[in-house]
Design a protein around this motif. Structure first.
Motif: not given
Length: 446
Positions: A161-165, A174-178
């Protein structure tokens, strides 16, 4: 859990060797010498993925460059070594695609290797607010909930899981899925559904983590969620502070970093425990945290609190938890804060240095320096004096004058009166240098 990292022909240093401590590893040194680079490589060594593009070998070292190291026995297959593939523009796979497991999918009948169950959750926190999470129970190619895998052809690539702030606060898809609801929604949902007696609930964990990471004089306690905006129907979490209750989105930059870190730990560990239950594995008794400059945005009194508090939080995630932390720092207060907690048998201190245009890294024997000034003037930071540049120049001129070395005095400080006037201009009345200078002047009859 990493035990060592060895880099040849990759990064700022021609060669870098780190024998890591099993609990705390402090990376210090000047800007641009590779401290954050080491964290990035450590992330790859632990997860088999890069947060952005792969690091590149030094020019001319493409064929000989290597990344090697060792992990705790029973995890990560122990010893590892990777060479750079110039054609694929990638480092050879960390999780063994060269063992005949295929390039794109797990072949039918292939049994999950036993070492996968020894992999540990990894958190990587950056100074820019971005962060990354890798959980072997959710993100490895061998478990069914890896966020990007196809059920028909599961990929062997690990997908963290790569999070920006912004994503950490508002959710990641991702692909419309949370794959993560984000701090704002999770905090509010957890708070509304949690009962006080449910100690294992994510909200109770969040409260405990937030309580420990907050400074004792400015404890942040969850307040009542509130609606803030006409064009945003969400309720936003609030925190109660000594001076009032504020929405988390209106908190200061330093407090937001503490809020983000608290949520990241609570969310990551809660999800790990739930994933362990779903797949029938026990939760890990180890976790690795990589962190850039924990002092970022923090007031000095928070700087000397954050790292001991973080070690305490991680150790209490489970009764048998053994965390490993690698962090970079430029803060003498962070290092001073570790003095009562440093364990030479488990912890290491490394300094990155530039020697004749060559970057070197050496482990420093641990020694108490007493205070921030002691750390600033230690080999870790290398300052001659913990003063302004101008004050240091004046004091050094005065010391040279007292030694009789008048031939090397700088322009404007060539005689006693000029030096004295500059000291009066720059030094406070209580400065510890005054007694030496005044006694010398009295003896000289000045």
């Amino acid at each position: 859990m990493l035990r060592s990292l060895h880099l040849d022909g990759v990064g700022p240093a021609d060669q870098l060797n780190l024998e890591l401590g099993e609990r705390l590893n402090l990376l210090t040194g000047d800007n641009g010498l590779g401290k954050s680079f080491v964290l990035e490589v450590a992330w790859w060594a632990l997860t088999g993925s890069w947060t952005e593009r792969p690091v590149l070998p030094q020019q001319g070292r493409e064929e000989s460059a290597r990344i090697a190291g060792a992990a705790e026995p029973g995890t990560l297959s122990g010893q590892f070594e990777s060479k750079y593939d110039r054609v694929a523009q990638q480092w050879r796979d960390r999780f063994g695609r060269d063992r005949g497991l295929g390039l794109t999918s797990i072949p039918a009948g292939v049994v999950m290797p036993s070492w996968v169950r020894g992999l540990v959750p990894v958190l990587y926190i950056r100074t820019n607010g971005a962060c990354s999470v890798w959980d072997p129970n959710r993100n490895s190619p061998w478990t069914g909930s890896a966020p990007y895998r196809s059920l028909s052809a599961p990929s062997l690539d690990p997908h963290p899981y790569l999070f920006e702030e912004k994503a950490l606060w508002n959710g990641l898809e991702h692909d419309g899925r949370p794959v993560c609801n984000g701090l704002v929604q999770d905090w509010t949902t957890w708070q509304l559904e949690a009962a006080e007696a449910e100690e294992a609930h994510p909200f109770q964990l969040l409260r405990r983590v937030l309580d420990q990471l907050s400074h004792p004089e400015e404890k942040m306690k969850p307040g009542k969620p509130v609606r803030l905006y006409l064009d945003d129907v969400r309720k936003f979490p609030t925190v109660e502070l000594p001076y009032g209750t504020i929405p988390v989105v209106h908190a200061s930059a330093g407090m937001k970093r503490i809020l983000s870190l608290s949520y990241l730990i609570a969310w990551s560990w809660s999800e790990h425990v739930q994933a362990s239950r779903l797949i029938g594995w026990p939760p890990s008794d180890r976790i690795v945290v990589l962190m850039e400059e924990p002092e970022t945005h923090l007031h000095p009194k928070w700087q000397r609190h954050i790292v001991p508090a973080l070690l305490g939080v991680l150790s209490e995630l489970s009764p048998s938890m053994r965390p490993q932390v690698m962090l970079t720092t430029h803060s003498p207060l962070v290092l001073a804060s570790i003095e009562p907690h440093f364990k030479p048998a488990k912890d290491k201190l490394f300094v990155f240095e530039l020697e004749d245009a060559d970057v070197t890294v050496r482990e420093l024997p641990w020694a108490k320096r007493g205070d921030a000034i002691g750390w600033l003037t230690s080999p870790v930071f290398g300052l001659e004096q913990a003063r302004s540049i101008e004050a240091e120049r004046a004091v050094e001129a005065a010391e040279a004058f007292m030694r009789g070395e008048t031939g090397a005095l700088p322009e404007g400080l060539r005689n006693e009166d000029d030096i004295h006037r500059e000291l009066v201009r720059l030094l406070p009345d209580q400065d510890r240098f005054w007694p030496r200078w005044i006694v010398r002047r009295e003896h000289a009859g000045s």
